[in-house]
Design a protein around this motif. Sequence first.
Motif, PDB file in Angstrom:
ATOM      1  N   ALA A 100       9.115  11.067  -1.827  1.00 49.50           N
ATOM      2  CA  ALA A 100       8.837  12.410  -2.355  1.00 49.50           C
ATOM      3  C   ALA A 100       7.791  12.374  -3.465  1.00 49.50           C
ATOM      4  O   ALA A 100       7.146  13.392  -3.744  1.00 49.50           O
ATOM      5  CB  ALA A 100      10.121  13.050  -2.860  1.00 49.50           C
ATOM      6  N   LYS A 101       7.586  11.219  -4.091  1.00 50.99           N
ATOM      7  CA  LYS A 101       6.616  11.093  -5.179  1.00 50.99           C
ATOM      8  C   LYS A 101       5.182  10.918  -4.679  1.00 50.99           C
ATOM      9  O   LYS A 101       4.244  10.987  -5.468  1.00 50.99           O
ATOM     10  CB  LYS A 101       6.972   9.895  -6.061  1.00 50.99           C
ATOM     11  CG  LYS A 101       8.299  10.045  -6.765  1.00 50.99           C
ATOM     12  CD  LYS A 101       8.494   8.924  -7.753  1.00 50.99           C
ATOM     13  CE  LYS A 101       9.434   7.888  -7.206  1.00 50.99           C
ATOM     14  NZ  LYS A 101       9.650   6.758  -8.104  1.00 50.99           N
ATOM     15  N   ILE A 102       5.003  10.700  -3.389  1.00 49.12           N
ATOM     16  CA  ILE A 102       3.673  10.425  -2.832  1.00 49.12           C
ATOM     17  C   ILE A 102       2.831  11.694  -2.854  1.00 49.12           C
ATOM     18  O   ILE A 102       3.257  12.738  -2.372  1.00 49.12           O
ATOM     19  CB  ILE A 102       3.780   9.860  -1.404  1.00 49.12           C
ATOM     20  CG1 ILE A 102       4.461   8.486  -1.438  1.00 49.12           C
ATOM     21  CG2 ILE A 102       2.398   9.765  -0.749  1.00 49.12           C
ATOM     22  CD1 ILE A 102       4.747   7.902  -0.071  1.00 49.12           C
ATOM     23  N   ARG A 103       1.628  11.583  -3.404  1.00 43.55           N
ATOM     24  CA  ARG A 103       0.664  12.691  -3.399  1.00 43.55           C
ATOM     25  C   ARG A 103      -0.509  12.408  -2.471  1.00 43.55           C
ATOM     26  O   ARG A 103      -1.188  13.328  -2.034  1.00 43.55           O
ATOM     27  CB  ARG A 103       0.150  12.938  -4.809  1.00 43.55           C
ATOM     28  CG  ARG A 103       1.221  13.483  -5.716  1.00 43.55           C
ATOM     29  CD  ARG A 103       0.634  13.942  -7.013  1.00 43.55           C
ATOM     30  NE  ARG A 103       1.703  14.417  -7.889  1.00 43.55           N
ATOM     31  CZ  ARG A 103       1.597  14.490  -9.182  1.00 43.55           C
ATOM     32  NH1 ARG A 103       0.477  14.125  -9.774  1.00 43.55           N
ATOM     33  NH2 ARG A 103       2.599  14.936  -9.908  1.00 43.55           N
ATOM     34  N   ALA A 104      -0.767  11.147  -2.203  1.00 47.69           N
ATOM     35  CA  ALA A 104      -1.892  10.753  -1.353  1.00 47.69           C
ATOM     36  C   ALA A 104      -1.574  11.033   0.108  1.00 47.69           C
ATOM     37  O   ALA A 104      -0.417  11.123   0.512  1.00 47.69           O
ATOM     38  CB  ALA A 104      -2.181   9.261  -1.541  1.00 47.69           C
ATOM     39  N   SER A 110       0.835  -1.199   0.000  1.00 49.33           N
ATOM     40  CA  SER A 110       0.000   0.000   0.000  1.00 49.33           C
ATOM     41  C   SER A 110       0.871   1.250   0.000  1.00 49.33           C
ATOM     42  O   SER A 110       0.650   2.195  -0.772  1.00 49.33           O
ATOM     43  CB  SER A 110      -0.927  -0.029   1.224  1.00 49.33           C
ATOM     44  OG  SER A 110      -1.662   1.146   1.337  1.00 49.33           O
ATOM     45  N   PHE A 111       1.883   1.267   0.863  1.00 48.36           N
ATOM     46  CA  PHE A 111       2.810   2.393   0.968  1.00 48.36           C
ATOM     47  C   PHE A 111       3.587   2.546  -0.345  1.00 48.36           C
ATOM     48  O   PHE A 111       3.708   3.639  -0.895  1.00 48.36           O
ATOM     49  CB  PHE A 111       3.769   2.134   2.128  1.00 48.36           C
ATOM     50  CG  PHE A 111       4.265   3.360   2.846  1.00 48.36           C
ATOM     51  CD1 PHE A 111       4.335   4.600   2.247  1.00 48.36           C
ATOM     52  CD2 PHE A 111       4.708   3.242   4.150  1.00 48.36           C
ATOM     53  CE1 PHE A 111       4.818   5.707   2.922  1.00 48.36           C
ATOM     54  CE2 PHE A 111       5.192   4.342   4.844  1.00 48.36           C
ATOM     55  CZ  PHE A 111       5.244   5.576   4.228  1.00 48.36           C
ATOM     56  N   ARG A 112       4.074   1.446  -0.868  1.00 45.22           N
ATOM     57  CA  ARG A 112       4.847   1.487  -2.111  1.00 45.22           C
ATOM     58  C   ARG A 112       3.987   1.921  -3.295  1.00 45.22           C
ATOM     59  O   ARG A 112       4.416   2.696  -4.157  1.00 45.22           O
ATOM     60  CB  ARG A 112       5.486   0.128  -2.385  1.00 45.22           C
ATOM     61  CG  ARG A 112       6.526   0.164  -3.490  1.00 45.22           C
ATOM     62  CD  ARG A 112       7.292  -1.138  -3.582  1.00 45.22           C
ATOM     63  NE  ARG A 112       6.492  -2.254  -4.013  1.00 45.22           N
ATOM     64  CZ  ARG A 112       6.179  -2.517  -5.281  1.00 45.22           C
ATOM     65  NH1 ARG A 112       6.591  -1.742  -6.243  1.00 45.22           N
ATOM     66  NH2 ARG A 112       5.461  -3.566  -5.584  1.00 45.22           N
ATOM     67  N   TYR A 113       2.745   1.446  -3.345  1.00 41.47           N
ATOM     68  CA  TYR A 113       1.838   1.828  -4.422  1.00 41.47           C
ATOM     69  C   TYR A 113       1.629   3.345  -4.441  1.00 41.47           C
ATOM     70  O   TYR A 113       1.560   3.959  -5.502  1.00 41.47           O
ATOM     71  CB  TYR A 113       0.498   1.104  -4.273  1.00 41.47           C
ATOM     72  CG  TYR A 113      -0.467   1.393  -5.387  1.00 41.47           C
ATOM     73  CD1 TYR A 113      -0.296   0.822  -6.643  1.00 41.47           C
ATOM     74  CD2 TYR A 113      -1.544   2.245  -5.192  1.00 41.47           C
ATOM     75  CE1 TYR A 113      -1.170   1.092  -7.683  1.00 41.47           C
ATOM     76  CE2 TYR A 113      -2.425   2.525  -6.226  1.00 41.47           C
ATOM     77  CZ  TYR A 113      -2.232   1.951  -7.462  1.00 41.47           C
ATOM     78  OH  TYR A 113      -3.102   2.223  -8.491  1.00 41.47           O
ATOM     79  N   ALA A 114       1.563   3.939  -3.252  1.00 34.47           N
ATOM     80  CA  ALA A 114       1.374   5.391  -3.162  1.00 34.47           C
ATOM     81  C   ALA A 114       2.512   6.156  -3.837  1.00 34.47           C
ATOM     82  O   ALA A 114       2.318   7.284  -4.298  1.00 34.47           O
ATOM     83  CB  ALA A 114       1.233   5.820  -1.706  1.00 34.47           C
ATOM     84  N   THR A 115       3.690   5.551  -3.936  1.00 37.25           N
ATOM     85  CA  THR A 115       4.816   6.221  -4.592  1.00 37.25           C
ATOM     86  C   THR A 115       4.681   6.204  -6.113  1.00 37.25           C
ATOM     87  O   THR A 115       5.401   6.926  -6.796  1.00 37.25           O
ATOM     88  CB  THR A 115       6.178   5.583  -4.215  1.00 37.25           C
ATOM     89  OG1 THR A 115       6.277   4.281  -4.781  1.00 37.25           O
ATOM     90  CG2 THR A 115       6.377   5.536  -2.722  1.00 37.25           C
ATOM     91  N   ASN A 116       3.779   5.373  -6.622  1.00 34.42           N
ATOM     92  CA  ASN A 116       3.628   5.200  -8.078  1.00 34.42           C
ATOM     93  C   ASN A 116       2.243   5.536  -8.602  1.00 34.42           C
ATOM     94  O   ASN A 116       1.973   5.281  -9.778  1.00 34.42           O
ATOM     95  CB  ASN A 116       3.937   3.745  -8.447  1.00 34.42           C
ATOM     96  CG  ASN A 116       5.378   3.400  -8.199  1.00 34.42           C
ATOM     97  OD1 ASN A 116       6.258   3.934  -8.854  1.00 34.42           O
ATOM     98  ND2 ASN A 116       5.634   2.547  -7.232  1.00 34.42           N
ATOM     99  N   ALA A 117       1.374   6.071  -7.761  1.00 30.54           N
ATOM    100  CA  ALA A 117      -0.008   6.308  -8.182  1.00 30.54           C
ATOM    101  C   ALA A 117      -0.419   7.738  -7.832  1.00 30.54           C
ATOM    102  O   ALA A 117      -1.004   7.992  -6.786  1.00 30.54           O
ATOM    103  CB  ALA A 117      -0.938   5.303  -7.513  1.00 30.54           C
ATOM    104  N   PRO A 118      -0.107   8.681  -8.705  1.00 25.17           N
ATOM    105  CA  PRO A 118      -0.429  10.071  -8.388  1.00 25.17           C
ATOM    106  C   PRO A 118      -1.922  10.326  -8.214  1.00 25.17           C
ATOM    107  O   PRO A 118      -2.309  11.296  -7.577  1.00 25.17           O
ATOM    108  CB  PRO A 118       0.144  10.858  -9.572  1.00 25.17           C
ATOM    109  CG  PRO A 118       0.354   9.868 -10.650  1.00 25.17           C
ATOM    110  CD  PRO A 118       0.531   8.530 -10.001  1.00 25.17           C
TER     111      PRO A 118
END
Length: 112
Positions: A38-42, A11-19
């Motif tokens: 830094a890529k996390i928007r959620a 879940s945490f890793r997915y947040a880095t790839n799903a804007p």
Amino acid sequence: MIGFCWGGGQSFRYATNAPELKAFVVCYGPSPNPADMAKIRAKGLGVYAEKRCAHRCGMPDAAAAMRAAGKPYPYTIYPGVGHGFLRTREQPEVADSAWHAVIRFFREQLKS
């Protein structure tokens, strides 16, 4: 998105790839590579167990990496419980408190 144990880490890793992701919850799972945070928007929420996972899952490092990236990541380390406490309900009042926090978080983050 919500995940438990290995799924919490996913879940945490997915947040880095799903804007497009709005909210994620990590229930006692490992964190992604700190550089990717830094890529996390959620908005994220962490639910961790004192007896086993809080330090094994790298919470101090994850929290520091999220702060460094300017991303809020509120989390709670629930006292006196072990890994999987939401499922095992070893302390029902703690499990209920954690689950209510998860529901409250999703309601706040996902309201239109």
